[in-house]
Scaffold this active site. Structure first.
Site, mmCIF file in Angstrom:
data_model
loop_
_atom_site.group_PDB
_atom_site.id
_atom_site.type_symbol
_atom_site.label_atom_id
_atom_site.label_comp_id
_atom_site.label_asym_id
_atom_site.label_seq_id
_atom_site.Cartn_x
_atom_site.Cartn_y
_atom_site.Cartn_z
ATOM 1 N N PRO A 260 7.412 4.164 4.956
ATOM 2 C CA PRO A 260 7.052 5.105 5.876
ATOM 3 C C PRO A 260 7.020 4.688 7.405
ATOM 4 O O PRO A 260 6.526 5.228 8.497
ATOM 5 C CB PRO A 260 5.708 5.650 5.369
ATOM 6 C CG PRO A 260 5.229 4.522 4.387
ATOM 7 C CD PRO A 260 6.501 4.078 4.005
ATOM 8 N N CYS B 211 0.951 -1.018 0.055
ATOM 9 C CA CYS B 211 -0.031 0.024 -0.223
ATOM 10 C C CYS B 211 0.809 1.328 -0.034
ATOM 11 O O CYS B 211 0.747 2.085 -0.702
ATOM 12 C CB CYS B 211 -1.018 0.072 1.078
ATOM 13 S SG CYS B 211 -2.201 -1.385 1.217
ATOM 14 N N HIS B 212 1.973 1.263 0.893
ATOM 15 C CA HIS B 212 2.654 2.522 0.904
ATOM 16 C C HIS B 212 4.378 2.287 0.882
ATOM 17 O O HIS B 212 4.961 3.145 1.379
ATOM 18 C CB HIS B 212 2.462 3.122 2.217
ATOM 19 C CG HIS B 212 0.973 3.422 2.596
ATOM 20 N ND1 HIS B 212 -0.078 2.825 3.070
ATOM 21 C CD2 HIS B 212 0.232 4.579 1.965
ATOM 22 C CE1 HIS B 212 -1.071 3.166 2.839
ATOM 23 N NE2 HIS B 212 -1.188 4.378 2.187
ATOM 24 N N GLY B 213 4.655 1.082 0.911
ATOM 25 C CA GLY B 213 6.096 0.885 0.555
ATOM 26 C C GLY B 213 6.734 0.579 1.791
ATOM 27 O O GLY B 213 8.018 0.794 1.691
#
Length: 279
Positions: free
Chosen positions: A257, A242-244
Site C-alpha cells: 500500500p 505492519c501493512h506489507g
C-alpha cells in the site's frame, strides 16, 4: 310668598398695589360705574336716591337653592396686573473687543530655514522609529528560533569507514531513523537495470544517490509512518511488516500500500574526513 333682600356692606383691606396712573387698586370695586344725575353721589343735586339708568354692579339678588335662600352680591373692578415692566439698565460700561497680540517679534525672518529643520527632524524621527521597529521584530523572531541543543541535532555527521560493504546502519536524526546502506556492485547494477518508469513512484537510482555505493534515506514507511525492516521483502531491499509494503535495493516502492518511495534527506559528503553530513 314674598322674599326680602338685604344689602351687605364690605370693608376693603388695605392694599399696597396701585394702578399705572397711581390710583390704589381695589379688586372688589367697580371703578367704571358712573352715577346717574340726581343720585346720592350727585353733589350738585340735593336729591338722594338710587341710579335710574342702570343697576349698580355691586348689587346682587336673592335666589332659592337646595339649602334655602341664597344671596348674591356682584362687585366689578378692572383687572390689575401683578407684574411690573422693568427696563434694562443701560448705565453698564460696554467692554471693547480684545486686542489681538502682536507676534511679530517671535516670527522667523527666514521661513526656508525653519522648513528644512522641520524636514530634518521628521526624517530623523522616522529613521529612529524604523530602527526601533526592526530591532523589536528581530528580537521577537530570535525568541521563536530553535535553541542551541536543537540546532546541534540539526546536522549529524557519520563516519563512513565504520560501515562495511553490504551492510546497513540506522542513525537518529531529528527524531527520525535514517538508513545508510553501503551497497555492493551487484546491488548497484540490480537497482539500475530495472525499468523505473513503470514503477508506482517513478524515480531513477541516479536521482536518489550522489555516490552509487552509498544509499541514504529516511527509514519511515510512506504509508502510515512505520519503520521497515532492512534486507527483507520480495525485492531484497526493505519490508514493512505492519501493512506489507515492499521496497527494492534503491528504496523505491514496488509492492503493497505504500504510495511513494522512501524519502531521501538533504546530505553532503566530506571526503577529507571520510564522513557524510546529514541535514
Amino acid at each position: 310668598m314674598a322674599f326680602n333682600a338685604s344689602k351687605k356692606a364690605f370693608t376693603l383691606a388695605p392694599t399696597l398695589r396701585s394702578l399705572p396712573n397711581g390710583v390704589p387698586a381695589a379688586p372688589l370695586l367697580n371703578l367704571n360705574a358712573k352715577a346717574a344725575p340726581g343720585g346720592h353721589h350727585d353733589h350738585h343735586s340735593g336729591v338722594l336716591g338710587p341710579r335710574a339708568d342702570t343697576a349698580p354692579r355691586w348689587a346682587g339678588g336673592v335666589s332659592t337653592g337646595p339649602s334655602g335662600l341664597v344671596s348674591k352680591t356682584i362687585v366689578g373692578s378692572p383687572r390689575v396686573s401683578l407684574f411690573q415692566q422693568r427696563t434694562m439698565h443701560t448705565s453698564a460700561v460696554a467692554k471693547e473687543a480684545p486686542q489681538v497680540p502682536d507676534y511679530t517679534p517671535y516670527r522667523a525672518s527666514n521661513t526656508s530655514t525653519n522648513r528644512a529643520f522641520s524636514y530634518f527632524m521628521v526624517g530623523s524621527l522616522g529613521v529612529l522609529s524604523a530602527s526601533f521597529a526592526k530591532s523589536t521584530v528581530s528580537e521577537f523572531l530570535v525568541t521563536m528560533a530553535a535553541s542551541a541543543d536543537v540546532l546541534a541535532l540539526a546536522k549529524v555527521e557519520v563516519e563512513l569507514a565504520s560501515i562495511p560493504e553490504g551492510k546497513n546502519v540506522v542513525i537518529k536524526w531529528r527524531g527520525k531513523p535514517v538508513f545508510i546502506r553501503h551497497r555492493t556492485q551487484s546491488e548497484i547494477e540490480e537497482a539500475r537495470k530495472e525499468n523505473w518508469k513503470t514503477f508506482r513512484d517513478p524515480q531513477s537510482d541516479e536521482d536518489r544517490t550522489k555516490k552509487p555505493e552509498w544509499l541514504i534515506m529516511l527509514g519511515v514507511c510512506t504509508h502510515l509512518g512505520c519503520v521497515p525492516i532492512g534486507e527483507a521483502g520480495d525485492f531484497g531491499g526493505w519490508f514493512c511488516p505492519c501493512h506489507g509494503s515492499h521496497y527494492d535495493i534503491s528504496g523505491r516502492t514496488r509492492k503493497g500500500p505504500a504510495p511513494l518511495n522512501l524519502e531521501v534527506p538533504e546530505y553532503s559528503f566530506n571526503d577529507a574526513d571520510g564522513k557524510v553530513v546529514i541535514g
